[in-house]
Write an enzyme that holds these catalytic residues in place. Structure first.
Site, PDB file in Angstrom:
ATOM      1  N   GLU A 112       0.859  -1.256  -0.033  1.00 61.33           N
ATOM      2  CA  GLU A 112      -0.093   0.046  -0.086  1.00 61.33           C
ATOM      3  C   GLU A 112       0.906   1.383  -0.030  1.00 61.33           C
ATOM      4  OE1 GLU A 112      -2.508  -1.507   3.292  1.00 61.33           O
ATOM      5  OE2 GLU A 112      -4.168  -0.761   2.189  1.00 61.33           O
ATOM      6  N   GLU A 132      -4.294  -9.546   3.349  1.00 59.87           N
ATOM      7  CA  GLU A 132      -4.847  -9.158   4.567  1.00 59.87           C
ATOM      8  C   GLU A 132      -6.189  -9.991   4.928  1.00 59.87           C
ATOM      9  OE1 GLU A 132      -3.825  -6.695   2.517  1.00 59.87           O
ATOM     10  OE2 GLU A 132      -3.114  -4.968   3.875  1.00 59.87           O
TER      11      GLU A 132
HETATM   12  C1  LIG Z   1      -3.714  -1.940   6.806  1.00 64.64           C
HETATM   13  C2  LIG Z   1      -2.432  -3.002   6.706  1.00 64.64           C
HETATM   14  C3  LIG Z   1      -2.552  -4.106   6.999  1.00 64.64           C
HETATM   15  C4  LIG Z   1      -1.227  -5.194   6.944  1.00 64.64           C
HETATM   16  O1  LIG Z   1      -0.533  -4.762   6.275  1.00 64.64           O
HETATM   17  S1  LIG Z   1      -1.809  -6.694   7.467  1.00 64.64           S
HETATM   18  C5  LIG Z   1      -0.128  -7.538   7.300  1.00 64.64           C
HETATM   19  C6  LIG Z   1       0.091  -7.989   5.704  1.00 64.64           C
HETATM   20  N1  LIG Z   1       1.258  -8.720   5.696  1.00 64.64           N
HETATM   21  C7  LIG Z   1       1.289  -9.913   5.804  1.00 64.64           C
HETATM   22  O2  LIG Z   1       0.353 -10.752   6.017  1.00 64.64           O
HETATM   23  C8  LIG Z   1       2.712 -10.431   5.365  1.00 64.64           C
HETATM   24  C9  LIG Z   1       3.175 -11.463   6.519  1.00 64.64           C
HETATM   25  N2  LIG Z   1       4.355 -11.981   6.101  1.00 64.64           N
HETATM   26  C10 LIG Z   1       4.599 -13.130   5.388  1.00 64.64           C
HETATM   27  O3  LIG Z   1       3.583 -13.705   4.859  1.00 64.64           O
HETATM   28  C11 LIG Z   1       5.825 -13.586   5.299  1.00 64.64           C
HETATM   29  O4  LIG Z   1       6.977 -12.873   6.225  1.00 64.64           O
HETATM   30  C12 LIG Z   1       6.679 -13.555   3.814  1.00 64.64           C
HETATM   31  C13 LIG Z   1       5.937 -14.335   2.879  1.00 64.64           C
HETATM   32  C14 LIG Z   1       6.421 -12.054   3.186  1.00 64.64           C
HETATM   33  C15 LIG Z   1       7.959 -13.914   3.941  1.00 64.64           C
HETATM   34  O5  LIG Z   1       8.133 -15.110   4.397  1.00 64.64           O
HETATM   35  P1  LIG Z   1       9.242 -16.016   4.871  1.00 64.64           P
HETATM   36  O6  LIG Z   1      10.314 -15.766   3.828  1.00 64.64           O
HETATM   37  O7  LIG Z   1       9.074 -17.366   5.205  1.00 64.64           O
HETATM   38  O8  LIG Z   1       9.749 -15.049   6.121  1.00 64.64           O
HETATM   39  P2  LIG Z   1       9.412 -15.029   7.677  1.00 64.64           P
HETATM   40  O9  LIG Z   1      10.048 -16.068   8.427  1.00 64.64           O
HETATM   41  O10 LIG Z   1       7.849 -15.244   7.503  1.00 64.64           O
HETATM   42  O11 LIG Z   1       9.753 -13.245   7.982  1.00 64.64           O
HETATM   43  C16 LIG Z   1      10.838 -13.248   8.694  1.00 64.64           C
HETATM   44  C17 LIG Z   1      10.588 -12.451   9.928  1.00 64.64           C
HETATM   45  O12 LIG Z   1       9.634 -11.400  10.085  1.00 64.64           O
HETATM   46  C18 LIG Z   1       8.358 -11.465  10.479  1.00 64.64           C
HETATM   47  N3  LIG Z   1       7.497 -10.753  10.008  1.00 64.64           N
HETATM   48  C19 LIG Z   1       7.052 -10.870   8.747  1.00 64.64           C
HETATM   49  N4  LIG Z   1       5.955 -10.157   8.369  1.00 64.64           N
HETATM   50  C20 LIG Z   1       5.430  -9.648   9.385  1.00 64.64           C
HETATM   51  C21 LIG Z   1       4.407  -8.823   9.804  1.00 64.64           C
HETATM   52  N5  LIG Z   1       3.435  -8.411   8.826  1.00 64.64           N
HETATM   53  N6  LIG Z   1       4.372  -8.684  11.245  1.00 64.64           N
HETATM   54  C22 LIG Z   1       5.150  -9.248  11.743  1.00 64.64           C
HETATM   55  N7  LIG Z   1       6.314  -9.781  11.834  1.00 64.64           N
HETATM   56  C23 LIG Z   1       6.354 -10.117  10.468  1.00 64.64           C
HETATM   57  C24 LIG Z   1       8.274 -13.025  10.847  1.00 64.64           C
HETATM   58  O13 LIG Z   1       7.530 -13.349  11.592  1.00 64.64           O
HETATM   59  C25 LIG Z   1       9.553 -13.291  10.813  1.00 64.64           C
HETATM   60  O14 LIG Z   1      10.070 -13.145  12.468  1.00 64.64           O
HETATM   61  P3  LIG Z   1      10.927 -14.091  12.931  1.00 64.64           P
HETATM   62  O15 LIG Z   1      11.979 -14.314  12.369  1.00 64.64           O
HETATM   63  O16 LIG Z   1      11.065 -13.650  14.464  1.00 64.64           O
HETATM   64  O17 LIG Z   1      10.308 -15.630  12.998  1.00 64.64           O
END
Ligand SMILES: C/C=C/C(=O)SCCNC(=O)CCNC(=O)[C@H](O)C(C)(C)COP(=O)(O)OP(=O)(O)OC[C@H]1O[C@@H](n2cnc3c(N)ncnc32)[C@H](O)[C@@H]1OP(=O)(O)O
Length: 258
Positions: A112, A132
């Site tokens: 966004e 989301e």
């Molecule tokens: C109005 C707005 C609303 C929103 O924005 S709601 C949020 C929307 N976003 C998401 O749903 C994305 C969530 N994240 C993911 O799906 C995945 O990440 C990815 C597919 C982008 C990448 O996956 P991978 O390569 O397996 O990495 P990983 O281990 O999941 O991420 C590395 C570290 O980053 C943390 N993390 C990632 N996204 C978020 C997030 N949105 N909020 C909080 N933490 C996040 C994880 O947990 C982890 O952390 P650790 O290494 O401590 O396990």
């Protein structure tokens, strides 16, 4: 608290870096920093464009910090949606040209913020989604509107209602990003585009941008008189005289942004 949204000014370009490891997520603090930064940049007449990117190699931004929503607190939802709106609307209304250099995952609020920019350049390994609904939320930072506007309802629905995650190549095919570059090259390409902006009159750019924005909410019958009005208003500026005279005198224009 140290800045998680970092700013450096390089000539006429503001470089904004999201720096909230591990995933450059949005919190109340980072959104407040972005909102206030853009307000300051709008008051800086030397800044003509803004490039936003993510620190590190993997994430542009993974969106809102989902830890904030774990408790299901409605007050947090209200607070976050308001500050998301303030920050990204400030970015959309930035006077100059904003360019997202998408250097990795751009998910949810991380996509966004790119949608709130004028232009988007993605690296080949970047992936983009508005996931989301997968976590029981919805894109509340302009995503439903900006995405549908940019790529049309069909692909916006595929991404928002079906949770489809796009490769950079697919995003390019549907017009979500204007260009795909090799890994590690989005920032340099965005900076090169921002340098190109410097050749345009900043006062003309600001007026043109407001007219293009108007096309989303206004009608043709209100836009055409506004185009004429802003065209005439440019003749109150030094940049208008400088631009035309520089052309006629076969020299480079020296803009004063006014
Ligand atoms: C109005 C707005 C609303 C929103 O924005 S709601 C949020 C929307 N976003 C998401 O749903 C994305 C969530 N994240 C993911 O799906 C995945 O990440 C990815 C597919 C982008 C990448 O996956 P991978 O390569 O397996 O990495 P990983 O281990 O999941 O991420 C590395 C570290 O980053 C943390 N993390 C990632 N996204 C978020 C997030 N949105 N909020 C909080 N933490 C996040 C994880 O947990 C982890 O952390 P650790 O290494 O401590 O396990």
């Amino acid at each position: 608290m140290s800045a998680q949204i970092k700013l450096s000014i390089e000539g006429h370009i503001a470089v904004v870096t999201m720096s909230n490891p591990p995933a450059n997520t949005w919190t109340k603090e980072t959104l407040t920093q972005l909102r206030d930064m853009v307000a300051d940049l709008n008051n800086n007449k030397d800044v003509y464009s803004l490039v936003i990117t993510g620190e590190g190699e993997k994430f542009f931004s993974a969106g809102a910090d989902l830890n904030l929503f774990a408790s299901g607190d409605k007050g947090v939802a209200a607070e976050m949606s308001i500050i998301f709106g303030q920050a990204f609307e400030a970015l959309s209304n930035f006077r100059g040209v904003s360019i997202a250099a998408i250097n990795g995952y751009a998910m949810g609020g991380g996509l966004e913020v790119a949608l709130a920019c004028d232009l988007r350049i993605a690296e080949e390994q970047a992936q983009m989604a508005l996931p989301e609904a997968k976590v029981g939320l919805l894109p509340c930072a302009g995503g439903t509107q900006n995405l549908a506007w940019l790529v049309g309802e069909g692909w916006a629905k595929r991404m928002i209602l079906c949770g489809e995650r796009l490769t950079a190549e697919k995003a390019h095919n549907i017009g979500l990003v204007e260009e795909v570059v090799a890994k590690g090259e989005a920032f340099d390409k965005a900076m090169a585009l921002a340098k190109q902006v410097e050749e345009q009159s900043p006062t003309s750019v600001a007026a043109c941008k407001s007219l293009i924005q108007h096309s989303r909410s206004g009608t043709m019958s209100s836009a055409l008189p506004l185009e004429r009005e802003l065209f005439i208003n440019l003749f109150d500026t030094q940049d208008q005289k400088e631009g035309v005279n520089a052309f006629l005198e076969k020299r480079k224009a020296n803009w004063v942004n006014g």
